[in-house]
Design a protein around this motif. Sequence first.
Motif, PDB file in Angstrom:
ATOM      1  N   ILE A 134       0.845  -1.209   0.000  1.00 36.03           N
ATOM      2  CA  ILE A 134       0.000   0.000   0.000  1.00 36.03           C
ATOM      3  C   ILE A 134       0.876   1.254   0.000  1.00 36.03           C
ATOM      4  CG2 ILE A 134      -1.606   1.350   1.448  1.00 36.03           C
ATOM      5  CD1 ILE A 134      -3.003  -1.270   2.131  1.00 36.03           C
ATOM      6  N   ASP A 135       1.942   1.174   0.771  1.00 34.64           N
ATOM      7  CA  ASP A 135       2.862   2.299   0.841  1.00 34.64           C
ATOM      8  C   ASP A 135       3.403   2.653  -0.554  1.00 34.64           C
ATOM      9  OD1 ASP A 135       3.832   3.888   2.830  1.00 34.64           O
ATOM     10  OD2 ASP A 135       5.862   3.025   2.636  1.00 34.64           O
ATOM     11  N   THR A 136       3.835   1.632  -1.277  1.00 35.11           N
ATOM     12  CA  THR A 136       4.348   1.883  -2.630  1.00 35.11           C
ATOM     13  C   THR A 136       3.220   2.369  -3.546  1.00 35.11           C
ATOM     14  OG1 THR A 136       5.878   0.074  -2.268  1.00 35.11           O
ATOM     15  CG2 THR A 136       5.735   0.888  -4.509  1.00 35.11           C
ATOM     16  N   ALA A 137       2.032   1.765  -3.392  1.00 34.16           N
ATOM     17  CA  ALA A 137       0.892   2.192  -4.234  1.00 34.16           C
ATOM     18  C   ALA A 137       0.608   3.675  -4.001  1.00 34.16           C
ATOM     19  CB  ALA A 137      -0.333   1.350  -3.917  1.00 34.16           C
ATOM     20  N   GLN A 138       0.776   4.119  -2.758  1.00 35.63           N
ATOM     21  CA  GLN A 138       0.541   5.544  -2.496  1.00 35.63           C
ATOM     22  C   GLN A 138       1.632   6.397  -3.127  1.00 35.63           C
ATOM     23  OE1 GLN A 138      -0.191   5.040   1.652  1.00 35.63           O
ATOM     24  NE2 GLN A 138      -2.352   5.588   1.451  1.00 35.63           N
ATOM     25  N   GLN A 139       2.865   5.915  -3.018  1.00 44.84           N
ATOM     26  CA  GLN A 139       3.974   6.683  -3.621  1.00 44.84           C
ATOM     27  C   GLN A 139       3.787   6.859  -5.122  1.00 44.84           C
ATOM     28  OE1 GLN A 139       7.798   4.877  -2.937  1.00 44.84           O
ATOM     29  NE2 GLN A 139       7.338   4.700  -0.765  1.00 44.84           N
ATOM     30  N   ILE A 140       3.293   5.813  -5.790  1.00 45.29           N
ATOM     31  CA  ILE A 140       3.171   5.912  -7.253  1.00 45.29           C
ATOM     32  C   ILE A 140       1.768   6.373  -7.654  1.00 45.29           C
ATOM     33  CG2 ILE A 140       4.984   4.215  -7.692  1.00 45.29           C
ATOM     34  CD1 ILE A 140       2.816   2.161  -8.356  1.00 45.29           C
ATOM     35  N   ASP A 141       0.979   6.733  -6.648  1.00 48.34           N
ATOM     36  CA  ASP A 141      -0.331   7.345  -6.880  1.00 48.34           C
ATOM     37  C   ASP A 141      -1.333   6.423  -7.584  1.00 48.34           C
ATOM     38  OD1 ASP A 141      -2.095   9.453  -6.634  1.00 48.34           O
ATOM     39  OD2 ASP A 141      -1.604  10.290  -8.591  1.00 48.34           O
ATOM     40  N   THR A 142      -1.247   5.126  -7.291  1.00 49.17           N
ATOM     41  CA  THR A 142      -2.251   4.210  -7.856  1.00 49.17           C
ATOM     42  C   THR A 142      -3.284   3.808  -6.808  1.00 49.17           C
ATOM     43  OG1 THR A 142      -0.769   2.349  -7.387  1.00 49.17           O
ATOM     44  CG2 THR A 142      -0.749   3.218  -9.627  1.00 49.17           C
ATOM     45  N   PHE A 143      -2.964   4.044  -5.539  1.00 50.43           N
ATOM     46  CA  PHE A 143      -3.804   3.514  -4.455  1.00 50.43           C
ATOM     47  C   PHE A 143      -5.256   3.988  -4.528  1.00 50.43           C
ATOM     48  CE2 PHE A 143      -5.446   3.612  -0.060  1.00 50.43           C
ATOM     49  CZ  PHE A 143      -5.385   2.259   0.206  1.00 50.43           C
ATOM     50  N   ASP A 144      -5.449   5.302  -4.684  1.00 48.63           N
ATOM     51  CA  ASP A 144      -6.824   5.831  -4.670  1.00 48.63           C
ATOM     52  C   ASP A 144      -7.656   5.266  -5.816  1.00 48.63           C
ATOM     53  OD1 ASP A 144      -6.256   7.220  -2.427  1.00 48.63           O
ATOM     54  OD2 ASP A 144      -5.910   9.144  -3.431  1.00 48.63           O
ATOM     55  N   LEU A 145      -6.995   5.053  -6.948  1.00 48.67           N
ATOM     56  CA  LEU A 145      -7.717   4.445  -8.080  1.00 48.67           C
ATOM     57  C   LEU A 145      -8.040   2.986  -7.775  1.00 48.67           C
ATOM     58  CD1 LEU A 145      -5.872   5.383 -11.408  1.00 48.67           C
ATOM     59  CD2 LEU A 145      -8.327   5.455 -10.973  1.00 48.67           C
ATOM     60  N   SER A 146      -7.060   2.270  -7.239  1.00 44.69           N
ATOM     61  CA  SER A 146      -7.231   0.834  -7.005  1.00 44.69           C
ATOM     62  C   SER A 146      -8.375   0.531  -6.039  1.00 44.69           C
ATOM     63  CB  SER A 146      -5.946   0.215  -6.451  1.00 44.69           C
ATOM     64  OG  SER A 146      -4.953   0.189  -7.430  1.00 44.69           O
ATOM     65  N   ILE A 147      -8.599   1.427  -5.096  1.00 49.02           N
ATOM     66  CA  ILE A 147      -9.644   1.104  -4.112  1.00 49.02           C
ATOM     67  C   ILE A 147     -11.043   1.536  -4.568  1.00 49.02           C
ATOM     68  CG2 ILE A 147      -8.107   1.021  -2.101  1.00 49.02           C
ATOM     69  CD1 ILE A 147      -9.028   3.844  -1.393  1.00 49.02           C
ATOM     70  N   GLN A 148     -11.150   2.086  -5.764  1.00 45.82           N
ATOM     71  CA  GLN A 148     -12.495   2.366  -6.283  1.00 45.82           C
ATOM     72  C   GLN A 148     -13.241   1.037  -6.469  1.00 45.82           C
ATOM     73  OE1 GLN A 148     -12.261   4.584  -9.903  1.00 45.82           O
ATOM     74  NE2 GLN A 148     -11.420   6.395  -8.901  1.00 45.82           N
ATOM     75  N   PRO A 149     -14.506   0.997  -6.051  1.00 44.96           N
ATOM     76  CA  PRO A 149     -15.171  -0.305  -5.945  1.00 44.96           C
ATOM     77  C   PRO A 149     -15.840  -0.807  -7.232  1.00 44.96           C
ATOM     78  CG  PRO A 149     -16.576   1.420  -5.092  1.00 44.96           C
ATOM     79  CD  PRO A 149     -15.344   2.097  -5.620  1.00 44.96           C
ATOM     80  N   PHE A 150     -15.073  -0.983  -8.317  1.00 42.36           N
ATOM     81  CA  PHE A 150     -15.702  -1.566  -9.507  1.00 42.36           C
ATOM     82  C   PHE A 150     -15.417  -3.052  -9.540  1.00 42.36           C
ATOM     83  CE2 PHE A 150     -14.726   2.861 -10.915  1.00 42.36           C
ATOM     84  CZ  PHE A 150     -16.039   3.315 -10.797  1.00 42.36           C
ATOM     85  N   GLU A 151     -16.452  -3.820  -9.844  1.00 39.75           N
ATOM     86  CA  GLU A 151     -16.297  -5.278  -9.787  1.00 39.75           C
ATOM     87  C   GLU A 151     -15.346  -5.787 -10.870  1.00 39.75           C
ATOM     88  OE1 GLU A 151     -17.291  -6.862  -7.410  1.00 39.75           O
ATOM     89  OE2 GLU A 151     -19.216  -6.153  -6.651  1.00 39.75           O
ATOM     90  N   ASP A 152     -14.455  -6.646 -10.469  1.00 42.79           N
ATOM     91  CA  ASP A 152     -13.497  -7.263 -11.365  1.00 42.79           C
ATOM     92  C   ASP A 152     -14.088  -8.601 -11.811  1.00 42.79           C
ATOM     93  OD1 ASP A 152     -10.710  -9.174 -10.977  1.00 42.79           O
ATOM     94  OD2 ASP A 152     -10.670  -7.435 -12.314  1.00 42.79           O
TER      95      ASP A 152
END
Length: 403
Positions: free
Chosen positions: A325-343
Amino acid sequence: MKYSEIMVRYGELSTKGKNRRSFIMQLASNVRQALIDFPALKVHADRDRMHLILNGEDSDLIIPKLQKVFGIQNFSPSIRVEKDLEQIKQTAQEIMKEIYTGKETFKVTARRSDHTFEQTSDELNVTVGDAVMDCFPDIKVQMKQPDINLRVEIRSNGAFLSYETILGAAGLPVGTSGKGMLMLSGGIDSPVAGYMAMKRGVEIEAVHFASPPYTSEQALQKAKDLTAKLAPYVGQIQFIEVPFTEVQEEIKNKVPEGYWMTITRRIMLLLTDRIRQLRRGLIILNGESLGQVASQTLQSMVAINEVTSTPIIRPVATMDKLEIIDTAQQIDTFDLSIQPFEDCCTIFAPTQPKTRPHLDKVHQYEERLDIYGLVERALANIKVDQILPESPQDQENEFAELL
Ligand SMILES: Nc1ncnc2c1ncn2[C@@H]1O[C@H](COP(=O)(O)OP(=O)(O)OP(=O)(O)O)[C@@H](O)[C@H]1O
């Protein structure tokens, strides 16, 4: 400050012996690609350094982009003046007037690659140091770890003054290690896995499985947006959308629920491997992390992995979730990743997936499927998109839409 060039110091390249030349060429090409929006900028790479000649381009816009290019240890924006002592002294004074607040210690570090210049490096240190002290008589000189290190470099094409050393992204230039197919879901882990692989020089193509109408257009867009977050590290990334609906429906209809997940993952891997062959990739990358969910027990990995002998690199396999999560935040993907669209995997998720699937059963259930036909039809309908980095313009538009 109006800079005329940025001097780039290479990262791990220095340890690469014979490969050095190809590494530097790849880095130069990656830098050109990352800075493609600055047409006047020129890149000159030599054995020890790379020089970006700005030709009037704005260094404030260039610096954040350069910080994302792997293979750079650090870089210094610098001002070019004629090789004239008066001009050098005057520029040193101007720089100090802009940055000295009355508290910092300083030193001058001069370097002379043009040995015809009238002063030696030591003499220049004194000359420029004196010029600074003429302006600020109380300034303290400190040789070890000064707050301001004013560098003066005399080269054949001019004198270059700099004071800032900005950290680069380190790692190896992307492309120097060959190409890998990144299995990119919409989750937190796979973008981080892609980032880490790129940092070690791997060029990536993103492979995403979509099952419309069970998965939405937003879920697909989310995977593309995540790819756009990774694109600045390379300039652009190919995004391969694989139609997966038929496979999932077939599995759901013909396989006992406990084995849905294992067989789904096996077919995903099989398809990724075929795409890898077609697109001349060398390896597969995914975001599996040990023991998080049923698909990621060692027994599951063995059962899924059985479909290919292609190396599968799992960059986040042994990381803790918090580290990821720490790395995801650094590369700014975290907020997108936690958007709740069904995979696609969530929609067809069995209530009790097998955490220790038996291979003989896997084989037995797969007999019920026309795997060859399913794979060929999916391959015939893949869509390839080139994903570019999100431009500041796009970000502004997005923001405007929210208002
Ligand atoms: N729809 C998909 N398209 C491409 N790859 C996928 C997809 N779903 C899963 N994967 C691959 O399988 C790995 C493990 O998937 P899993 O469902 O356990 O994790 P996730 O929570 O969906 O995603 P992540 O691991 O990225 O957080 C993912 O990291 C990714 O590499």
